[in-house]
Design an enzyme around this catalytic site. Structure first.
Site, short mmCIF file in Angstrom:
data_model
loop_
_atom_site.label_atom_id
_atom_site.label_comp_id
_atom_site.label_asym_id
_atom_site.label_seq_id
_atom_site.Cartn_x
_atom_site.Cartn_y
_atom_site.Cartn_z
CG MET A 35 -26.23 3.99 10.62
SD MET A 35 -27.74 5.27 10.36
CE MET A 35 -27.23 6.09 8.51
CB CYS A 43 -20.50 -1.71 17.08
SG CYS A 43 -21.95 -2.73 16.86
N GLY A 86 -28.25 11.14 19.03
CA GLY A 86 -29.45 12.00 19.26
C GLY A 86 -29.56 13.31 18.26
#
Length: 339
Positions: A26, A108, A221
């Site tokens: 991240m 990405c 998710g």
């Protein structure tokens, strides 16, 4: 300094086992300080760097980009790029640094990676990805892996994803992490691309059935350790968790060693806070700032009495000149110790 240099031979944990649960790469979050913190919580989870571009490694300040603490193992470097020769050179450099895995970013969707013709845009050119990973594998003594989407824009994931896996696996990649959403390269921000395109977990499971010899991890998710275990029990080889692991690290990583690998007992957040002190002290002694580490630790006591005080003291004070372990202890004093 808390860094590892090229040719370091630190003993490493089996990466295949570690990849049963990993923390997603991240940008601006999973830097070396974050990874040390996460390693204090879980001894086994596979940790990923932020994405680093191949040109930056080949032409830039390698030490600044690649240094890390030996405590982070097993740790994987994620690369961005689309030039096979440049990716091969970056891979060679990275493995000299002792990384346990090198991962190619094919997922990405940010404007930055689109302008550089890499990231999720590579889903459109599986043959180029195959050329890239073949060059990387030839340059690497450690495994080369790929993180991808199920498709982009108007592509049909049911057609595109199996073709992508087949083409890239023929070039030698055997381990993929699949973000179970499309990426829309125009019209959605990176944040929107993490939330708006619908998740398609069944497609990822079908890929495992269609390609049983590939090691497939699922991403997107998944917010709890129970959800991760359910995905593993359903037949997938690994689960990658991103923001939930960052914001509620104890909820996701705290019991992971016991529940995913059957080793150890759930981590204690107070013990983690204490274990971070020598690392913080060394970082400060080397000229670093407190907030560079503690900004990643704000969620350590999530859901516990006093967690707000912990966050407030660190958020308000850790950026100040001279902030050190005294402020850290003040923040820790806000949190109620268990009876």
């Amino acid at each position: 300094m808390n860094s590892i240099q090229p040719t370091d031979k630190t003993q490493k944990i089996n990466v295949i086992s570690a990849s049963r649960l990993s923390v997603a790469p991240m940008m601006d979050w999973t830097d070396r300080h974050c990874r040390v913190f996460h390693r204090m919580i879980s001894r086994h989870a596979l940790l990923y760097t932020e994405m680093v571009t191949a040109p930056a490694i080949v032409h830039g300040r390698r030490g600044q980009l690649l240094d890390y603490s030996p405590a982070e193992h097993p740790v994987a470097l994620q690369l961005g790029g689309s030039d096979p020769a440049e990716l091969a050179e970056a891979t060679r450099i990275a493995t000299d640094w002792g990384y346990d895995e090198v991962n190619l970013n094919c997922g990405c969707p940010s404007d930055r990676v689109q302008s550089g013709a890499f990231g999720a845009v590579l889903m459109k050119t599986p043959d180029l990805v195959a050329d890239c990973v073949a060059a990387m594998i030839a340059a690497s003594p450690v495994e080369v892996t790929v993180k991808c989407r199920i498709g982009v824009d108007d592509q049909d994931p049911a057609e595109v994803l199996p073709q992508f896996l087949q083409t890239v696996s023929r070039a030698g990649v055997k381990r993929f992490t699949i973000h179970a959403r499309k990426a829309w390269l125009q019209g959605l921000s990176p944040k929107d691309n993490r939330e708006i395109p619908p998740l398609d977990y069944p497609l990822v499971h079908r890929m495992k059935a269609e390609f049983p010899d590939l090691h497939l991890s699922i991403n997107g998710g998944i917010a709890t350790l129970a959800e991760a275990r359910a995905q593993l029990e359903a037949g997938l080889d690994g689960v990658m968790i991103g923001r939930a692991a960052y914001h509620q690290p104890m909820d996701v990583l705290g019991a992971a060693d016991a529940q995913i690998w059957g080793q150890g007992t759930p981590a204690d957040p107070f013990a983690v806070a204490e274990a971070m002190k020598p690392y913080i002290d060394a970082h400060l002694a080397a000229g670093g700032r407190l907030h560079q580490i503690t900004r990643h630790m704000l969620g350590l006591f999530h859901g516990r009495p006093g967690a707000r005080g912990w966050r407030r003291v660190l958020s308000e004070g850790a950026t100040r000149e001279g902030a050190g372990l005294a402020l850290y202890d003040k923040a820790l004093a806000c949190v109620a110790q268990p009876a």
